[in-house]
Scaffold this active site. Sequence first.
Site, PDB file in Angstrom:
ATOM      1  N   PRO A   1       0.841  -1.201   0.000  1.00  0.00           N
ATOM      2  CA  PRO A   1       0.000   0.000   0.000  1.00  0.00           C
ATOM      3  C   PRO A   1       0.877   1.254   0.000  1.00  0.00           C
ATOM      4  O   PRO A   1       1.399   1.655   1.034  1.00  0.00           O
ATOM      5  CB  PRO A   1      -0.809  -0.125   1.298  1.00  0.00           C
ATOM      6  CG  PRO A   1       0.021  -0.993   2.181  1.00  0.00           C
ATOM      7  CD  PRO A   1       0.777  -1.926   1.287  1.00  0.00           C
TER       8      PRO A   1
ATOM      9  N   ASP B   1       5.913   2.252   2.407  1.00  0.00           N
ATOM     10  CA  ASP B   1       4.939   1.195   2.692  1.00  0.00           C
ATOM     11  C   ASP B   1       4.157   1.602   3.932  1.00  0.00           C
ATOM     12  O   ASP B   1       4.715   1.632   5.046  1.00  0.00           O
ATOM     13  CB  ASP B   1       5.681  -0.123   2.920  1.00  0.00           C
ATOM     14  CG  ASP B   1       4.743  -1.318   3.058  1.00  0.00           C
ATOM     15  OD1 ASP B   1       3.570  -1.114   3.409  1.00  0.00           O
ATOM     16  OD2 ASP B   1       5.207  -2.455   2.833  1.00  0.00           O
ATOM     17  N   HIS B   2       2.866   1.898   3.759  1.00  0.00           N
ATOM     18  CA  HIS B   2       2.062   2.413   4.863  1.00  0.00           C
ATOM     19  C   HIS B   2       1.767   1.350   5.918  1.00  0.00           C
ATOM     20  O   HIS B   2       1.283   1.661   7.008  1.00  0.00           O
ATOM     21  CB  HIS B   2       0.751   3.003   4.325  1.00  0.00           C
ATOM     22  CG  HIS B   2       0.276   4.190   5.100  1.00  0.00           C
ATOM     23  ND1 HIS B   2       0.538   4.361   6.441  1.00  0.00           N
ATOM     24  CD2 HIS B   2      -0.453   5.272   4.737  1.00  0.00           C
ATOM     25  CE1 HIS B   2      -0.002   5.492   6.860  1.00  0.00           C
ATOM     26  NE2 HIS B   2      -0.610   6.070   5.845  1.00  0.00           N
ATOM     27  N   ARG B   3       2.062   0.083   5.611  1.00  0.00           N
ATOM     28  CA  ARG B   3       1.930  -0.955   6.633  1.00  0.00           C
ATOM     29  C   ARG B   3       3.054  -0.864   7.646  1.00  0.00           C
ATOM     30  O   ARG B   3       2.897  -1.250   8.815  1.00  0.00           O
ATOM     31  CB  ARG B   3       1.951  -2.347   5.988  1.00  0.00           C
ATOM     32  CG  ARG B   3       0.841  -2.626   5.003  1.00  0.00           C
ATOM     33  CD  ARG B   3       1.110  -3.925   4.250  1.00  0.00           C
ATOM     34  NE  ARG B   3       2.368  -3.891   3.527  1.00  0.00           N
ATOM     35  CZ  ARG B   3       2.876  -4.907   2.839  1.00  0.00           C
ATOM     36  NH1 ARG B   3       2.221  -6.066   2.805  1.00  0.00           N
ATOM     37  NH2 ARG B   3       4.022  -4.795   2.199  1.00  0.00           N
TER      38      ARG B   3
END
Length: 410
Positions: A205, A379-381
């Site tokens: 994401p 990476d937004h995770r």
Amino acid sequence: MEVKLHDIGEGMTEADINCFLVKPGDAVKADDPLVEVQTDKMTAEIPAPRAGIIKEFKVQPGDTVSVGTTILILESAGQDSREQEEEEEEEEVTYAAAYDLQHEPAKSFMAFKGKRVLASPFTRKIARENGIEIESIRGTGPAGRVMDEDIYQHMASAQNMPPQAEQTEVSSKQISSSAENGIIPFRGRRKQIAKKMAQSLYSIPHCTHFEEIDVTELISFRNELKNLNQNISATAFFLKALSICLKDFPVFNAELHEGKEEIHLLSEHHIGIAVDTKEGLIVPVIKNAESKTIREIHAEMKKVSEKAMENKLSVKEISGGTFTISNVGPLGGSFGATPIIQHPQTALVSFHKTKKMPVVTNDDQIVIRSMMNISMSFDHRVADGATAVRFTNRFAELIKNPKMLVLEMV
């Protein structure tokens, strides 16, 4: 025996057949180059595993084949069928055992009594061109693999001189990218780039943060260095500043292992530099940027960029990246874009065109400054937007005051 496409490196799964370097009926010796293939990252030769005569081709130039596919049939010369079968069976065992040993570095390959020495096609080519029997070289790589450096060290010892520091990758034919009848072949590096980009976008994401950086003082500092005959690229300063930022914010130099529910923070900064070539994008890696000076980074960047343009990069030079940068500024593009992260990395920073602009200072004065936009995808995770802002703020601080980099390197 069947000569198959094997994994040249970096876990490749397929390659394009560029051209055959032999023809049916040709007699070849062990390690003679048979076929040239193109992976997503490099051009390489597949060598003959043994002496013999070329019987037939099983694939054609232009074909895309998977690892394990039979490329051609190699017949033994002057052997009866039973002897040939026994030798081929022994070679298959040798290959299998060598593969297993690669995954168990603690074991000594020297204890293995097979016929073949572990070495890449290019390493074999170096030995062949310098009249060295590769079987006589003690390998220092995993599982006793003979490395390029081992060949150079052997040559240096024989000549009583320092080993060659700079290696030269095989220069081979390029897959033509010219359009014919309005059609551009979608294969080779372009196809592999597409697959990797799709994998990144589908699995990561992406979130992109944009920032404006004042590079006025960096430009001035570089001019000072030029007057001292020290021409250091701006990208070398950027890369070193990013390495310092990665030390302060290690979450961006990390890999997410979802299955284990773990984020692995990596202490070594192996920073990839996206290079635009005629064959497509390729990313050589500057290893251990955290321990290199700006001058060392500049010299290494220059070397690998030149090799990238000539399609001479080795697998070692394009593997193991933990973070990536892309400098598109020289091409234009003022406002930035959303760069795609190199899976399984966590972040990528893209530098855009530098422009002179009026800027209002803290005391309300209008001055002309050189400003550059950057795009940071992450990476937004793994990380949040606030952390990305702090990261780019730290980067902006170092670039706005480039002499601070000297203090940070002490």
